[in-house]
Motif scaffolding. Structure first.
Motif, PDB file in Angstrom:
ATOM      1  N   ILE A 151       0.915  -1.209  -0.097  1.00 47.08           N
ATOM      2  CA  ILE A 151       0.114   0.130  -0.020  1.00 47.08           C
ATOM      3  C   ILE A 151       0.904   1.341  -0.117  1.00 47.08           C
ATOM      4  N   ARG A 152       2.036   1.130   0.762  1.00 49.91           N
ATOM      5  CA  ARG A 152       2.991   2.352   0.882  1.00 49.91           C
ATOM      6  C   ARG A 152       3.339   2.358  -0.505  1.00 49.91           C
ATOM      7  N   HIS A 153       3.667   1.594  -1.294  1.00 48.97           N
ATOM      8  CA  HIS A 153       4.368   1.499  -2.581  1.00 48.97           C
ATOM      9  C   HIS A 153       3.423   2.220  -3.559  1.00 48.97           C
ATOM     10  N   GLU A 179      -3.418  -1.156   9.059  1.00 44.82           N
ATOM     11  CA  GLU A 179      -4.331  -0.071   9.368  1.00 44.82           C
ATOM     12  C   GLU A 179      -3.733   1.366   9.009  1.00 44.82           C
ATOM     13  N   GLN A 180      -2.466   1.487   9.611  1.00 45.55           N
ATOM     14  CA  GLN A 180      -1.946   2.836   9.333  1.00 45.55           C
ATOM     15  C   GLN A 180      -1.452   3.037   7.835  1.00 45.55           C
ATOM     16  N   ALA A 181      -1.310   2.018   6.990  1.00 45.07           N
ATOM     17  CA  ALA A 181      -1.114   2.057   5.764  1.00 45.07           C
ATOM     18  C   ALA A 181      -1.971   2.540   4.965  1.00 45.07           C
ATOM     19  N   VAL A 182      -3.422   1.870   5.317  1.00 42.71           N
ATOM     20  CA  VAL A 182      -4.629   1.946   4.577  1.00 42.71           C
ATOM     21  C   VAL A 182      -4.998   3.510   4.744  1.00 42.71           C
ATOM     22  N   ARG A 183      -4.934   4.072   6.273  1.00 43.52           N
ATOM     23  CA  ARG A 183      -5.118   5.223   6.631  1.00 43.52           C
ATOM     24  C   ARG A 183      -4.307   6.428   5.644  1.00 43.52           C
TER      25      ARG A 183
END
Length: 394
Positions: A151-153, A179-183
């Protein structure tokens, strides 16, 4: 924590899909339900980037060759990964364009496969661009941590939409990193679409991740009757449903296969999100999600835990879009009509009725008088002719 991508049942080909495979000549039912010409007159997904976080996307399939931005892709399978037999895994290309499973290639095709001769299959957003992110494989080499990295990529590569056709193996919340990446993706104004899961047999209800995270558009599977497919996961977190049974799509090497699962419902919605984003570049991810939900076909006024706000309607989503909305409205489309005004009841003859009656009398009387005069004239004429004849006979 491992993540699952497997479909729940064999598809039309009996599970005998090989790579490559023959072309599907007709138009799949999931596309027949849409007036594609009308849809594409509004948008084709041009200039929209969709990250497919999956098992890779094979660009050898001609319908995907020009759809994929290989330069933005990545392979996140660990370099020391092993297959089911304990042998070192052949990871494939580092840009994520190798797919030995076929799952990610099918997902990408549903979103953005280009038109091709010899087949009626095409992606819902045929001008969108796919960012291939190989994060999982058939041997379970994919976790919540690698999904967060994926997700970060996608954020770094300027994705407008992220499709995640996988979920955690159980209902326990995974690492907070996910969850942090989704947010972070939502905060970057990216539409995040995730499959609801395929563990819905027997009415099983449980949260799945990342679909259950706030802001993620969780997609259930619908059948040809716009009803929840029996395997589709239910729950209050379900946002919408989309076709997920007998889903024809592209496979590695070329050709097509059919498959079942919410894994293939999610990209249908991701493709729709790409169409809306292309048409409305200034809309936020919340507004795009609300538009998809608001225009879905539903049998109840609001939300239910089986199909969410209903089964998506791409044409309606692209034509009933005069202004953005922030949230779907439960009673939208329900018309509160005024009660009909009862007709006035007259017990006697109204002036209008009296005038009409007199006019009728005048017309009828005049007709009778004309007929009487005409008849008298004929009688007089005949009488004169008989008298003339008698006189001549004498």
């Amino acid at each position: 924590m491992p993540l699952a991508t497997a479909a729940p049942a064999a598809a039309d080909d009996g599970g005998q899909c090989t790579f490559p495979n023959k072309k599907y000549e007709g138009r799949p039912w999931s596309l027949q339900r849409v007036q594609l010409d009308e849809l594409w007159a509004q948008s084709t997904g041009r200039n929209v980037r969709v990250a497919v976080i999956d098992t890779g996307v094979d660009t050898r399939n001609p319908q995907l060759t020009k759809a994929v931005d290989a330069k933005s892709g990545i392979n996140l399978i660990p370099k020391d990964a092993k297959d089911a037999n304990g042998y070192k895994l052949k990871r494939g290309k580092e840009n994520g364009t190798t797919d030995t499973v076929g799952h990610g290639t099918k997902v990408a095709g549903i979103i953005a496969a280009r038109p091709a001769k010899g087949t009626g299959f095409v992606g819902l957003a045929p001008d969108a661009t796919i960012i291939p992110i190989q994060q999982n494989d058939a041997d379970g080499n994919g976790t919540a941590v690698t999904l967060a990295t994926a997700i970060r990529h996608a954020i770094a590569k300027k994705a407008d939409v992220i499709n995640i056709s996988q979920d955690t193996a159980n209902a326990v919340k995974p690492t907070p990193l996910l969850e942090q990446a989704v947010r972070a993706a939502l905060d970057a104004d990216i539409v995040v679409v995730a499959s609801a899961g395929n563990d819905g047999l027997g009415g099983n209800v449980k949260p799945t991740y990342p679909a259950s995270y706030p802001g993620v558009l969780a997609v259930a599977a619908a059948d040809r009757n716009n009803e929840r497919a029996q395997f589709s996961q239910s729950g209050d977190f379900v946002g919408v449903a989309a076709p997920g049974v007998d889903m024809v799509s592209t496979v590695p090497g070329g050709g097509h296969c059919a498959d079942n699962g919410t894994s293939f419902s999610a990209p249908y919605v991701a493709g729709l999100a790409a169409l809306i984003k292309s048409e409305h570049r200034d809309w936020t991810q919340e507004q795009i999600v609300a538009q998809i939900q608001q225009t879905a076909e539903r049998s109840v006024a609001g939300h239910d835990r089986l199909v969410g706000w209903g089964v998506v309607d791409p044409v309606r989503a692209l034509t009933e879009d005069d202004k953005p909305i922030e949230k779907p409205v439960a009673d939208e489309g329900v018309t509160r009509a005024e009660a009909p005004t009862p007709a006035a009841v007259h017990l006697g003859e109204t002036p209008e009725q009296r005038a009409a009656r007199l006019a009728t009398y005048i017309v009828v009387s005049g007709g009778v008088l004309v007929a009487a005069i005409a008849g008298s004239a004929v009688a007089v004429r005949d009488h004169r002719r008989r008298r003339a004849a008698l006189t001549a006979g004498r």
